[in-house]
Motif scaffolding. Sequence first.
Motif, PDB file in Angstrom:
ATOM      1  N   ALA A  41       0.821  -1.207  -0.006  1.00  0.00           N
ATOM      2  CA  ALA A  41      -0.023  -0.103   0.030  1.00  0.00           C
ATOM      3  C   ALA A  41       0.721   1.211   0.006  1.00  0.00           C
ATOM      4  O   ALA A  41       0.608   2.437  -0.761  1.00  0.00           O
ATOM      5  CB  ALA A  41      -0.847   0.009   1.146  1.00  0.00           C
ATOM      6  N   GLN A  42       2.007   1.295   0.761  1.00  0.00           N
ATOM      7  CA  GLN A  42       2.816   2.377   0.881  1.00  0.00           C
ATOM      8  C   GLN A  42       3.492   2.558  -0.526  1.00  0.00           C
ATOM      9  O   GLN A  42       3.623   3.845  -0.935  1.00  0.00           O
ATOM     10  CB  GLN A  42       3.927   2.302   2.103  1.00  0.00           C
ATOM     11  N   TYR A  43       3.938   1.572  -1.100  1.00  0.00           N
ATOM     12  CA  TYR A  43       4.700   1.661  -2.404  1.00  0.00           C
ATOM     13  C   TYR A  43       3.833   2.187  -3.424  1.00  0.00           C
ATOM     14  O   TYR A  43       4.212   2.831  -4.444  1.00  0.00           O
ATOM     15  CB  TYR A  43       5.499   0.177  -2.764  1.00  0.00           C
ATOM     16  N   LEU A  44       2.536   1.587  -3.508  1.00  0.00           N
ATOM     17  CA  LEU A  44       1.528   2.102  -4.625  1.00  0.00           C
ATOM     18  C   LEU A  44       1.341   3.484  -4.308  1.00  0.00           C
ATOM     19  O   LEU A  44       1.355   4.278  -5.369  1.00  0.00           O
ATOM     20  CB  LEU A  44       0.191   1.118  -4.228  1.00  0.00           C
ATOM     21  N   ASP A  45       1.350   4.008  -2.951  1.00  0.00           N
ATOM     22  CA  ASP A  45       1.209   5.312  -2.893  1.00  0.00           C
ATOM     23  C   ASP A  45       2.191   6.336  -3.520  1.00  0.00           C
ATOM     24  O   ASP A  45       2.073   7.299  -3.948  1.00  0.00           O
ATOM     25  CB  ASP A  45       0.864   5.805  -1.299  1.00  0.00           C
ATOM     26  N   TRP A  46       3.330   5.683  -3.050  1.00  0.00           N
ATOM     27  CA  TRP A  46       4.489   6.504  -3.801  1.00  0.00           C
ATOM     28  C   TRP A  46       4.659   6.393  -5.144  1.00  0.00           C
ATOM     29  O   TRP A  46       4.919   7.305  -5.697  1.00  0.00           O
ATOM     30  CB  TRP A  46       5.863   5.412  -3.244  1.00  0.00           C
ATOM     31  N   PHE A  47       4.257   5.335  -5.836  1.00  0.00           N
ATOM     32  CA  PHE A  47       4.183   5.446  -7.207  1.00  0.00           C
ATOM     33  C   PHE A  47       3.088   6.235  -7.855  1.00  0.00           C
ATOM     34  O   PHE A  47       3.228   7.244  -8.812  1.00  0.00           O
ATOM     35  CB  PHE A  47       3.974   4.015  -7.780  1.00  0.00           C
ATOM     36  N   LYS A  48       1.959   6.263  -7.112  1.00  0.00           N
ATOM     37  CA  LYS A  48       0.967   7.486  -7.442  1.00  0.00           C
ATOM     38  C   LYS A  48       1.466   8.814  -7.372  1.00  0.00           C
ATOM     39  O   LYS A  48       1.031   9.794  -8.212  1.00  0.00           O
ATOM     40  CB  LYS A  48      -0.280   7.055  -6.595  1.00  0.00           C
ATOM     41  N   ASP A  49       1.898   9.006  -6.250  1.00  0.00           N
ATOM     42  CA  ASP A  49       2.688  10.627  -6.131  1.00  0.00           C
ATOM     43  C   ASP A  49       3.629  10.615  -6.959  1.00  0.00           C
ATOM     44  O   ASP A  49       3.748  11.945  -7.604  1.00  0.00           O
ATOM     45  CB  ASP A  49       3.481  10.800  -4.688  1.00  0.00           C
ATOM     46  N   GLN A  50       4.344   9.749  -7.596  1.00  0.00           N
ATOM     47  CA  GLN A  50       5.673  10.117  -8.532  1.00  0.00           C
ATOM     48  C   GLN A  50       4.945  10.420  -9.871  1.00  0.00           C
ATOM     49  O   GLN A  50       5.276  11.452 -10.615  1.00  0.00           O
ATOM     50  CB  GLN A  50       6.522   8.817  -8.783  1.00  0.00           C
ATOM     51  N   ILE A  51       3.932   9.606 -10.197  1.00  0.00           N
ATOM     52  CA  ILE A  51       3.014   9.955 -11.542  1.00  0.00           C
ATOM     53  C   ILE A  51       2.340  11.321 -11.317  1.00  0.00           C
ATOM     54  O   ILE A  51       2.632  12.035 -12.437  1.00  0.00           O
ATOM     55  CB  ILE A  51       1.607   8.704 -11.630  1.00  0.00           C
ATOM     56  N   GLN A  52       1.704  11.689 -10.419  1.00  0.00           N
ATOM     57  CA  GLN A  52       1.236  12.988 -10.305  1.00  0.00           C
ATOM     58  C   GLN A  52       2.289  14.118 -10.355  1.00  0.00           C
ATOM     59  O   GLN A  52       1.662  15.190 -11.127  1.00  0.00           O
ATOM     60  CB  GLN A  52       0.204  13.010  -8.979  1.00  0.00           C
ATOM     61  N   SER A  53       3.147  13.787 -10.056  1.00  0.00           N
ATOM     62  CA  SER A  53       4.213  14.856 -10.007  1.00  0.00           C
ATOM     63  C   SER A  53       4.781  15.358 -11.367  1.00  0.00           C
ATOM     64  O   SER A  53       5.611  16.098 -11.684  1.00  0.00           O
ATOM     65  CB  SER A  53       5.473  14.527  -9.272  1.00  0.00           C
ATOM     66  N   CYS A  54       4.341  14.306 -12.438  1.00  0.00           N
ATOM     67  CA  CYS A  54       4.914  14.304 -13.668  1.00  0.00           C
ATOM     68  C   CYS A  54       4.129  15.415 -14.447  1.00  0.00           C
ATOM     69  O   CYS A  54       4.405  15.933 -15.700  1.00  0.00           O
ATOM     70  CB  CYS A  54       4.778  13.115 -14.743  1.00  0.00           C
ATOM     71  N   GLY A  55       2.895  16.031 -14.107  1.00  0.00           N
ATOM     72  CA  GLY A  55       2.138  17.101 -14.796  1.00  0.00           C
ATOM     73  C   GLY A  55       0.992  16.009 -15.409  1.00  0.00           C
ATOM     74  O   GLY A  55       0.901  14.890 -15.692  1.00  0.00           O
ATOM     75  N   PRO A  56      -0.089  16.753 -15.561  1.00  0.00           N
ATOM     76  CA  PRO A  56      -1.394  16.039 -16.060  1.00  0.00           C
ATOM     77  C   PRO A  56      -1.169  15.452 -17.246  1.00  0.00           C
ATOM     78  O   PRO A  56      -1.753  14.521 -17.507  1.00  0.00           O
ATOM     79  CB  PRO A  56      -2.465  17.226 -15.854  1.00  0.00           C
ATOM     80  N   GLU A  57      -0.444  15.978 -18.254  1.00  0.00           N
ATOM     81  CA  GLU A  57      -0.436  15.274 -19.639  1.00  0.00           C
ATOM     82  C   GLU A  57       0.312  14.164 -19.642  1.00  0.00           C
ATOM     83  O   GLU A  57      -0.342  12.961 -20.300  1.00  0.00           O
ATOM     84  CB  GLU A  57       0.124  16.296 -20.619  1.00  0.00           C
ATOM     85  N   ILE A  58       1.447  13.971 -18.903  1.00  0.00           N
ATOM     86  CA  ILE A  58       2.320  12.850 -18.766  1.00  0.00           C
ATOM     87  C   ILE A  58       1.588  11.808 -18.033  1.00  0.00           C
ATOM     88  O   ILE A  58       1.390  10.627 -18.180  1.00  0.00           O
ATOM     89  CB  ILE A  58       3.608  13.031 -18.460  1.00  0.00           C
ATOM     90  N   ALA A  59       1.148  12.563 -16.924  1.00  0.00           N
ATOM     91  CA  ALA A  59       0.564  11.401 -15.780  1.00  0.00           C
ATOM     92  C   ALA A  59      -0.847  10.706 -16.303  1.00  0.00           C
ATOM     93  O   ALA A  59      -0.960   9.474 -15.959  1.00  0.00           O
ATOM     94  CB  ALA A  59      -0.041  12.168 -14.647  1.00  0.00           C
ATOM     95  N   ALA A  60      -1.430  11.277 -17.546  1.00  0.00           N
ATOM     96  CA  ALA A  60      -2.611  10.739 -17.876  1.00  0.00           C
ATOM     97  C   ALA A  60      -2.314   9.344 -18.920  1.00  0.00           C
ATOM     98  O   ALA A  60      -3.091   8.427 -19.064  1.00  0.00           O
ATOM     99  CB  ALA A  60      -3.444  11.649 -18.652  1.00  0.00           C
ATOM    100  N   GLU A  61      -0.998   9.441 -19.297  1.00  0.00           N
ATOM    101  CA  GLU A  61      -0.476   8.410 -19.887  1.00  0.00           C
ATOM    102  C   GLU A  61       0.492   7.180 -19.276  1.00  0.00           C
ATOM    103  O   GLU A  61       0.974   6.729 -19.929  1.00  0.00           O
ATOM    104  CB  GLU A  61       0.540   8.950 -21.239  1.00  0.00           C
TER     105      GLU A  61
END
Length: 73
Positions: A41-61
């Motif tokens: 659960a902690q690692y999945l949250d970390w991955f989600k945070d990293q993806i969100q930090s990419c910006g909306p255009e890239i995070a959507a992909e």
Amino acid sequence: MILITCSPTNRNTYSTAAADEINLLAAANGFSNPANEREEAQYLDWFKDQIQSCGPEIAAELGICTEEYFDEE
């Protein structure tokens, strides 16, 4: 065991590079192979945070993949 990775849903240069960078960071910090459900659960949250930090255009992909595998020792 479980392996968690980030993978691009649309294979273009930016999303592929972002996924590669997130996976390298995860491996360097030991966030790819959780030992239990709490770590997962902690690692999945970390991955989600990293993806969100990419910006909306890239995070959507980008997506998070979990794969169960068996260690053959």
